[in-house]
Design an enzyme around this catalytic site. Structure first.
Site, PDB file in Angstrom:
ATOM      1  N   HIS A   1     -18.983 -13.429 -31.609  1.00  7.50           N
ATOM      2  CA  HIS A   1     -19.480 -14.504 -32.482  1.00  7.50           C
ATOM      3  C   HIS A   1     -18.447 -15.632 -32.643  1.00  7.50           C
ATOM      4  O   HIS A   1     -18.719 -16.789 -32.363  1.00  7.50           O
ATOM      5  CB  HIS A   1     -19.774 -13.951 -33.885  1.00  7.50           C
ATOM      6  CG  HIS A   1     -20.678 -12.755 -33.912  1.00  7.50           C
ATOM      7  ND1 HIS A   1     -22.022 -12.801 -33.656  1.00  7.50           N
ATOM      8  CD2 HIS A   1     -20.408 -11.451 -34.183  1.00  7.50           C
ATOM      9  CE1 HIS A   1     -22.545 -11.598 -33.768  1.00  7.50           C
ATOM     10  NE2 HIS A   1     -21.606 -10.754 -34.097  1.00  7.50           N
TER      11      HIS A   1
HETATM   12  O1  RIB Z   1     -22.065 -12.244 -38.464  1.00 11.65           O
HETATM   13  C1  RIB Z   1     -20.906 -12.363 -37.682  1.00 11.65           C
HETATM   14  C2  RIB Z   1     -19.798 -13.002 -38.452  1.00 11.65           C
HETATM   15  O2  RIB Z   1     -19.489 -12.208 -39.594  1.00 11.65           O
HETATM   16  C3  RIB Z   1     -18.494 -13.095 -37.652  1.00 11.65           C
HETATM   17  O3  RIB Z   1     -17.772 -14.217 -38.090  1.00 11.65           O
HETATM   18  C4  RIB Z   1     -17.780 -11.853 -38.036  1.00 11.65           C
HETATM   19  O4  RIB Z   1     -16.360 -11.992 -37.923  1.00 11.65           O
HETATM   20  C5  RIB Z   1     -18.162 -11.731 -39.482  1.00 11.65           C
HETATM   21  O5  RIB Z   1     -17.317 -12.589 -40.247  1.00 11.65           O
END
Ligand code: RIB
Ligand code: CA
Length: 308
Positions: free
Chosen positions: A245
């Site tokens: 992500h």
């Molecule tokens: O949903 C994914 C996000 O939430 C990413 O940034 C992960 O590190 C958590 O913070």
């Protein structure tokens, strides 16, 4: 021309990988790294920021500051099940050379963000890869100052896809929807990197065998450890898929042609209940550039280049 960035994060595993990619990219000059409560409590986040900087050893020592240790409203949630108790998946950071690879900023992260905006008007891209509490606090304090940021690139939300905390809400937004609403309505140009696009790329055991393991650098070995990839069983220990992500949000700054965007009017649900933290498309609302597509192969090439 390098792009000046500030990274606001809740170092967890994918945040750590995003920091490695950002500092290893000649296109970016990381001026500051700020921590926010999210994947793990703020103290652990801040320790992890220092651990990662000791590991990466950036020549231009960034400023670092602690931010919010709880959301503006609502319960504090964490994601230890995904990121481990230490927030780094149990990965051991080798380089403790006793040197300090950062400059301590003595005040709150929201003040550091504002100071960067004032010092470098229209130049700073703020990459937010955790809950948006620090950004909301900075907006409450000095909205005009925040408008001096060039843009926000935010990893968060689930627009036309299922959430990862509830069926409707993604972790960073769900952790502090009131903050997200304040940020979305700020008028600052926003690029959103939601699950719609981050779920299109993930690491597989085959990729780890073919691309990560042969590198055998401290950073590729960190990736193996932090994601819990078992080189004996050729499997990830506690999950089937490893999403990237936060590295994708950084990649969208390094190389915007990697992602396909649509400008949508969005709103954040802040009422308690089933849809708490949900992001919806509306007829009239803040216009946000939403990444809905990605050139997965080119992104993974950029990601692996950052591990060398
Ligand atoms: O949903 C994914 C996000 O939430 C990413 O940034 C992960 O590190 C958590 O913070
Ligand atoms: Ca994160």
């Amino acid at each position: 021309m390098t792009k000046k960035v500030v990274i606001d994060c809740d170092v967890g595993v994918d945040d750590a990988l995003a920091l490695i990619l950002a500092f290893h990219s000649p296109e970016l000059e990381v001026k500051a790294v700020t921590g926010v409560n999210g994947n793990v409590p703020l103290d652990t986040v801040f320790t992890n920021i220092q651990k990662m900087l000791s590991f990466i050893q950036p020549a231009c020592k960034p400023l670092i500051a602690r931010g919010a240790n709880q959301p503006l409203k609502g319960e504090t949630i964490h994601a230890h099940s995904v990121h481990g108790q230490d927030g780094l998946g149990g990965a051991k950071i080798q380089c403790e050379d006793g040197k300090t690879w950062w400059q301590n900023y003595p005040r709150h992260a929201s003040e550091l963000i504002l100071e960067m905006a004032h010092q470098h008007p229209d130049e700073i891209t703020l990459v937010a890869v955790g809950p948006l509490t620090n950004l909301a606090l900075a907006l409450k304090q000095d909205p005009a100052g925040m408008k001096k940021l060039k843009e926000l690139v935010i990893m968060g939300g689930a627009v036309r896809t299922r959430g990862n905390v509830t069926p409707y809400a993604e972790f960073n937004i769900y952790s502090d929807p009131v903050a997200a609403k304040i940020v979305f309505e700020s008028g600052i140009p926003i690029t959103l990197v939601p699950l719609d696009v981050t779920h299109q790329v993930f690491l597989t055991p085959r990729w780890m065998e073919e691309k990560a393991k042969p590198l055998n650098t401290p950073f590729s070995n960190f990736l193996i450890e932090a994601t819990g990839y078992d080189i004996e069983t050729h499997r990830f220990r506690n999950r089937d898929t490893i999403f990237l992500h936060d590295p994708l949000a950084v990649a969208a700054v390094i190389e915007p042609t990697l992602v396909k965007m649509e400008r949508l009017s969005l709103q954040v649900e802040i009422q308690d209940g089933e849809y708490y933290g949900k992001i919806s498309e509306v007829k009239k609302g803040p216009e946000i550039d939403v990444c809905l597509g990605v050139d997965a192969e080119r992104f993974l090439e950029l990601f692996v280049s950052g591990l060398r």
